[in-house]
Design a protein around this motif. Structure first.
Motif, PDB file in Angstrom:
ATOM      1  N   VAL A   5     -86.718  -1.967 -21.608  1.00  0.00           N
ATOM      2  CA  VAL A   5     -87.276  -1.290 -22.772  1.00  0.00           C
ATOM      3  C   VAL A   5     -88.342  -2.173 -23.404  1.00  0.00           C
ATOM      4  CG1 VAL A   5     -85.117  -0.043 -23.223  1.00  0.00           C
ATOM      5  CG2 VAL A   5     -85.522  -2.241 -24.329  1.00  0.00           C
ATOM      6  N   ASN A   6     -89.094  -1.577 -24.308  1.00  0.00           N
ATOM      7  CA  ASN A   6     -90.146  -2.298 -25.022  1.00  0.00           C
ATOM      8  C   ASN A   6     -89.573  -3.561 -25.658  1.00  0.00           C
ATOM      9  OD1 ASN A   6     -92.265  -3.084 -26.790  1.00  0.00           O
ATOM     10  ND2 ASN A   6     -93.001  -0.976 -26.829  1.00  0.00           N
ATOM     11  N   GLY A   7     -90.216  -4.699 -25.385  1.00  0.00           N
ATOM     12  CA  GLY A   7     -89.775  -5.979 -25.911  1.00  0.00           C
ATOM     13  C   GLY A   7     -89.136  -6.869 -24.875  1.00  0.00           C
ATOM     14  N   THR A  37     -97.240  -1.152 -21.324  1.00  0.00           N
ATOM     15  CA  THR A  37     -96.284  -0.882 -20.247  1.00  0.00           C
ATOM     16  C   THR A  37     -95.447   0.346 -20.586  1.00  0.00           C
ATOM     17  OG1 THR A  37     -96.182  -3.205 -19.591  1.00  0.00           O
ATOM     18  CG2 THR A  37     -94.321  -1.813 -18.964  1.00  0.00           C
ATOM     19  N   GLU A  38     -95.037   0.466 -21.846  1.00  0.00           N
ATOM     20  CA  GLU A  38     -94.272   1.658 -22.239  1.00  0.00           C
ATOM     21  C   GLU A  38     -95.104   2.923 -22.040  1.00  0.00           C
ATOM     22  OE1 GLU A  38     -92.160   3.788 -26.095  1.00  0.00           O
ATOM     23  OE2 GLU A  38     -92.351   1.601 -26.068  1.00  0.00           O
ATOM     24  N   ALA A  39     -96.386   2.865 -22.398  1.00  0.00           N
ATOM     25  CA  ALA A  39     -97.259   4.023 -22.213  1.00  0.00           C
ATOM     26  C   ALA A  39     -97.383   4.377 -20.729  1.00  0.00           C
ATOM     27  CB  ALA A  39     -98.639   3.743 -22.810  1.00  0.00           C
ATOM     28  N   ALA A  40     -97.468   3.352 -19.866  1.00  0.00           N
ATOM     29  CA  ALA A  40     -97.558   3.597 -18.434  1.00  0.00           C
ATOM     30  C   ALA A  40     -96.264   4.208 -17.901  1.00  0.00           C
ATOM     31  CB  ALA A  40     -97.870   2.296 -17.700  1.00  0.00           C
ATOM     32  N   VAL A  41     -95.123   3.737 -18.406  1.00  0.00           N
ATOM     33  CA  VAL A  41     -93.833   4.306 -18.001  1.00  0.00           C
ATOM     34  C   VAL A  41     -93.773   5.774 -18.395  1.00  0.00           C
ATOM     35  CG1 VAL A  41     -91.338   4.267 -18.409  1.00  0.00           C
ATOM     36  CG2 VAL A  41     -92.571   2.126 -18.024  1.00  0.00           C
ATOM     37  N   ARG A  42     -94.133   6.086 -19.628  1.00  0.00           N
ATOM     38  CA  ARG A  42     -94.115   7.480 -20.080  1.00  0.00           C
ATOM     39  C   ARG A  42     -95.061   8.348 -19.245  1.00  0.00           C
ATOM     40  NH1 ARG A  42     -91.586   8.572 -25.046  1.00  0.00           N
ATOM     41  NH2 ARG A  42     -91.127   6.731 -26.318  1.00  0.00           N
ATOM     42  N   ALA A  43     -96.240   7.800 -18.928  1.00  0.00           N
ATOM     43  CA  ALA A  43     -97.211   8.562 -18.139  1.00  0.00           C
ATOM     44  C   ALA A  43     -96.653   8.872 -16.749  1.00  0.00           C
ATOM     45  CB  ALA A  43     -98.515   7.783 -18.031  1.00  0.00           C
ATOM     46  N   PHE A  44     -96.018   7.886 -16.127  1.00  0.00           N
ATOM     47  CA  PHE A  44     -95.408   8.124 -14.816  1.00  0.00           C
ATOM     48  C   PHE A  44     -94.282   9.138 -14.936  1.00  0.00           C
ATOM     49  CE2 PHE A  44     -91.921   7.189 -11.894  1.00  0.00           C
ATOM     50  CZ  PHE A  44     -92.554   7.467 -10.685  1.00  0.00           C
ATOM     51  N   GLN A  45     -93.443   8.990 -15.951  1.00  0.00           N
ATOM     52  CA  GLN A  45     -92.328   9.928 -16.129  1.00  0.00           C
ATOM     53  C   GLN A  45     -92.835  11.349 -16.310  1.00  0.00           C
ATOM     54  OE1 GLN A  45     -90.599   7.824 -19.449  1.00  0.00           O
ATOM     55  NE2 GLN A  45     -88.956   6.935 -18.200  1.00  0.00           N
TER      56      GLN A  45
END
Length: 268
Positions: A5-7, A37-45
């Protein structure tokens, strides 16, 4: 790999970043799980249809490995449709999915997640006119007035199958099922034809488990209202009982809601 997770920082974050980059979501491979990285994870999801929660758990890592969402996993479209049915905000339901669900509805072997409750087994056997006390004396790990005896994971199926040798339907009613931990004995109130129908349905996929949760919320006016109005303490108490305070469920739900609401406000 642990849920990221973020952090978070470390080599496993760097591995995640490498996989995201290989999947077409370029991100700096610095070993720090920050906003990018969180934005990239959300984009992939979003791209593969997973719930876009920005958390890199086993589901996301599996999808990164094969390049798509396994069909039995919960999708963002499932969450959106359930939120519409309930008349609640999508970020609110995503918060519940993150905090109140077990995260995964199925074990690695393909069975739905269960948690067998021996105290419920005792009560339901007694209600059915069976000698619960005698059975408790013989099988205290399966029939008991006290909670406990939990083994976790696949071992809960071992306990459940042993209990089914005493009474199959009552044993199935005495377990919680799936990602959202819906007790089997609710089957009639939730509109299933039988306990067998309930078990068969929630064993299909996580979308069916979410549907059981939606039915559960719709059947409880107070719980439904608490979720609609985002009264997290009321919702957590109704869903978890008095222990919600010790586990800070209400605080965690509020924080998760705020995070998902903030992400929803950012253009994809």
């Amino acid at each position: 790999m642990r849920k990221l997770v973020n952090g978070d920082t470390g080599a496993d974050v760097r591995e995640l970043q490498m996989r995201l980059t290989s999947a077409g979501h370029a991100v700096e491979r610095d070993g720090w799980f920050g906003e990018n990285t969180e934005a990239a994870v959300r984009a992939f999801q979003r791209r593969v249809g997973l719930v876009a929660d920005g958390i890199a758990g086993p589901k996301t890592m599996a999808a990164l490995h094969i390049g798509q969402r396994p069909s039995f996993l919960l999708s963002q479209a499932d969450i959106d449709a359930a939120a519409e049915t309930l008349g609640v905000q999508v970020p609110a339901l995503m918060a519940v999915n993150e905090i109140e669900s077990r995260g995964e509805g199925f074990l690695p072997g393909g069975q739905p997640v269960v948690l067998f409750e021996r105290h419920v087994m005792h009560q339901r056997l007694a209600d059915a006119g069976k000698d619960a006390e005698a059975l408790a004396a013989r099988y205290p790990d399966l029939v008991n007035t006290k909670r406990g005896g939990y083994k976790g994971g696949a071992q809960e199926w071992y306990r459940l199958n042993l209990a089914r040798q005493i009474d199959q339907d009552i044993a199935s009613e005495s377990a919680s099922w799936g990602a959202f931990q819906i007790m089997g004995y609710h089957w009639h109130a939730l509109g299933y034809a039988s306990i067998g129908d309930f078990v068969e349905t929630v064993s299909r996929n996580e979308a069916a488990q979410l549907d059981a949760f939606v039915r559960f919320i719709l059947a409880d006016e107070a719980l439904h209202k608490a979720l609609k109005t985002r009264k997290w303490a009321d919702f957590a108490k109704g869903y978890n009982g008095p222990a919600y305070k010790a586990n800070m469920y209400d605080t965690r739900l509020q924080r998760a809601y705020e995070r998902h609401a903030a992400a929803e406000a950012v253009p994809a």
